[in-house]
Design a protein around this motif. Structure first.
Motif, mmCIF file in Angstrom:
data_model
loop_
_atom_site.group_PDB
_atom_site.id
_atom_site.type_symbol
_atom_site.label_atom_id
_atom_site.label_comp_id
_atom_site.label_asym_id
_atom_site.label_seq_id
_atom_site.Cartn_x
_atom_site.Cartn_y
_atom_site.Cartn_z
ATOM 1 N N GLY A 175 -3.536 -2.793 1.330
ATOM 2 C CA GLY A 175 -3.765 -2.058 2.223
ATOM 3 C C GLY A 175 -4.637 -0.767 1.709
ATOM 4 O O GLY A 175 -5.261 0.248 2.390
ATOM 5 N N THR A 176 -4.286 -0.754 0.470
ATOM 6 C CA THR A 176 -4.487 0.221 -0.558
ATOM 7 C C THR A 176 -5.302 -0.416 -1.835
ATOM 8 O O THR A 176 -4.578 0.791 -2.647
ATOM 9 N N VAL A 189 -4.439 -6.559 4.874
ATOM 10 C CA VAL A 189 -4.715 -4.876 5.763
ATOM 11 C C VAL A 189 -5.779 -4.215 5.897
ATOM 12 O O VAL A 189 -6.526 -4.772 4.428
ATOM 13 N N VAL A 249 1.020 3.890 2.242
ATOM 14 C CA VAL A 249 1.229 4.428 3.483
ATOM 15 C C VAL A 249 2.675 4.092 3.525
ATOM 16 O O VAL A 249 3.398 4.292 3.950
ATOM 17 N N ALA A 275 -7.568 -0.343 9.629
ATOM 18 C CA ALA A 275 -6.225 -0.537 9.454
ATOM 19 C C ALA A 275 -5.657 -1.248 10.873
ATOM 20 O O ALA A 275 -4.633 -2.026 11.048
ATOM 21 N N ASP A 276 -6.401 -0.895 11.983
ATOM 22 C CA ASP A 276 -5.845 -1.445 13.291
ATOM 23 C C ASP A 276 -6.980 -2.260 13.884
ATOM 24 O O ASP A 276 -7.916 -2.620 13.273
ATOM 25 N N ASN A 326 1.118 -0.861 -0.039
ATOM 26 C CA ASN A 326 -0.362 -0.641 0.324
ATOM 27 C C ASN A 326 0.426 1.224 0.543
ATOM 28 O O ASN A 326 1.974 0.802 -0.021
ATOM 29 N N THR A 370 2.321 4.609 11.695
ATOM 30 C CA THR A 370 1.768 3.869 11.201
ATOM 31 C C THR A 370 2.901 3.110 10.167
ATOM 32 O O THR A 370 4.185 2.567 9.872
ATOM 33 N N ALA A 371 1.675 1.908 9.355
ATOM 34 C CA ALA A 371 2.396 0.693 8.952
ATOM 35 C C ALA A 371 3.795 -0.894 9.312
ATOM 36 O O ALA A 371 4.608 -0.637 8.320
ATOM 37 N N THR A 372 3.917 -0.286 10.383
ATOM 38 C CA THR A 372 4.370 -1.544 11.409
ATOM 39 C C THR A 372 3.984 -2.331 10.930
ATOM 40 O O THR A 372 4.850 -3.738 10.425
ATOM 41 N N GLY A 373 3.285 -2.509 10.855
ATOM 42 C CA GLY A 373 2.456 -4.232 10.983
ATOM 43 C C GLY A 373 2.504 -4.498 8.713
ATOM 44 O O GLY A 373 3.568 -5.562 8.757
ATOM 45 N N CYS A 374 3.310 -3.491 8.370
ATOM 46 C CA CYS A 374 3.441 -3.915 6.842
ATOM 47 C C CYS A 374 4.249 -4.031 6.697
ATOM 48 O O CYS A 374 5.240 -4.714 5.918
HETATM 49 C C1 LIG Z 1 -3.384 3.386 8.133
HETATM 50 C C2 LIG Z 1 -3.485 2.168 6.211
HETATM 51 N N1 LIG Z 1 -4.646 2.676 5.888
HETATM 52 C C3 LIG Z 1 -4.757 2.319 4.510
HETATM 53 S S1 LIG Z 1 -3.366 0.995 4.594
HETATM 54 C C4 LIG Z 1 -2.692 2.014 6.135
HETATM 55 C C5 LIG Z 1 -1.811 1.568 6.872
HETATM 56 C C6 LIG Z 1 -1.985 0.303 7.401
HETATM 57 O O1 LIG Z 1 -0.636 -0.351 7.881
HETATM 58 P P1 LIG Z 1 -0.655 -1.225 9.352
HETATM 59 O O2 LIG Z 1 -1.345 -2.078 8.766
HETATM 60 O O3 LIG Z 1 0.743 -1.849 9.162
HETATM 61 O O4 LIG Z 1 -0.282 -0.815 10.550
#
Ligand SMILES: Cc1ncsc1CCOP(=O)(O)O
Ligand SMILES: Nc1ncnc2c1ncn2[C@@H]1O[C@H](COP(=O)(O)OP(=O)(O)O)[C@@H](O)[C@H]1O
Ligand SMILES: [Mg+2]
Length: 281
Positions: free
Chosen positions: A81-82, A106, A41, A153-154, A39, A206-210
């Motif tokens: 994610g996106t 996500v 982000v 996403a949370d 994604n 944001t996106a530490t999981g990714c």
């Molecule tokens: C905020 C957000 N919105 C779409 S993808 C994304 C990032 C999600 O990242 P993670 O799953 O690591 O929190």
């Protein structure tokens, strides 16, 4: 002693420390090429986490590039994610190119479109699917969010709440399933590994999981025949980088920087003495 008892005895903390260090060392030595269809982000932090760990990220999305590029990659990382209709064909094609690949679902429960896409991708047998607890619960139940506590996403659940769902999903799909959270659980449906590294502040970036799913792809590139161990060690290394990074951080922005620096600097003594992995009963 039966097989399970033997595995448990062998996989003591020292064994996990050696495995985590040997996989990180191999990533550094071999710099696996990881195609990321991720994604918008997460692109920056995922690419930087991969580089800091020693891998080579490539954010290559075009369907027209998959036939030439994907077969040359050591692993593929797909993240919805996106998600848009335009990207789904590339995701399908890259996942079907015969390389080991991992999926990050996500916000799987955000819409029927996204849930269907995740289930379709899951049917293409990722080596690992890594999500937060709400994502894994939604996938296991094939359910789009109806409840008012859905957080996109949370996660609105603890990782332990999704452990049984993760086991069921692993058994039904044949993929290793990793649920992240305060304790990360990684399962093939029979064995469960718990990882207790990490700090809560990681949820505020944001996106530490990714990024950790990208790291899992790099570890799977090194150890495609044992995705359970590869995913568990990647989660432990990433969590440890967060833990040590937190010692120099004031909040999410500085943690983001220190986590990446720590990933780059981790040494054998630190990894072998501080990763916290165990096979669960
Ligand atoms: C905020 C957000 N919105 C779409 S993808 C994304 C990032 C999600 O990242 P993670 O799953 O690591 O929190
Ligand atoms: N409460 C927590 N304590 C320690 N580490 C955590 C905690 N929550 C998340 N993490 C770590 O943060 C990273 C991202 O996990 P998570 O926040 O569950 O994923 P996502 O960003 O996809 O929701 C993982 O490495 C996980 O281990
Ligand atoms: Mg996520």
């Amino acid at each position: 002693m039966d097989d399970a008892a033997t595995a448990k005895k062998e996989r003591d903390p020292a064994w996990w420390g050696r495995r985590a260090w040997s996989l990180l060392s191999a990533v550094r030595a071999r710099a696996p090429l990881v195609q990321c269809i991720t994604n918008l982000v997460s692109m920056d932090i995922a690419a930087n986490a991969l580089l800091a760990a020693g891998a080579s990220p490539a954010m290559v999305h075009s369907l027209r590039e998959v036939p030439d590029f994907t077969p040359r990659c050591d692993a593929v990382y797909v993240n919805v994610g996106t998600l848009s209709e335009d990207w789904l064909p590339s995701m399908r094609a890259a996942a079907s190119a015969g390389r080991p690949w991992v999926l990050d679902p996500v916000a799987a429960a955000a819409s029927g479109f996204r849930m269907e896409a995740c289930l379709e991708l899951l049917a293409l047998r990722p080596a690992v699917v890594r999500g937060n607890a709400s994502e894994i619960l939604a996938l296991a139940n094939r359910s789009v969010a109806a409840s008012s506590n859905f957080k996109g996403a949370d996660s609105s659940h603890e990782s332990v709440d999704a452990l049984e769902a993760a086991k069921a999903l692993a058994l039904s799909t044949g993929s290793v399933v990793a649920v992240s959270g305060a304790v990360d659980f990684i399962t093939n449906g029979e064995q469960v590994v718990g990882v207790s590294n990490g700090v809560p502040m990681m949820q505020k970036i944001t996106a530490t999981g990714c990024a950790v799913t990208a790291l899992i792809a790099a570890f799977v590139a090194i150890e495609p025949s044992d995705a359970l161990v590869a995913a568990a060690c990647a989660l432990a290394i990433f969590g440890l980088a967060g833990e040590i990074g937190m010692e120099s951080s004031k909040g999410p922005a500085s943690l983001r920087m220190h986590l990446i620096d720590t990933l780059y600097c981790l040494d054998e003594e630190t990894v072998t003495s501080r990763v916290k992995l165990s096979l669960r009963p």
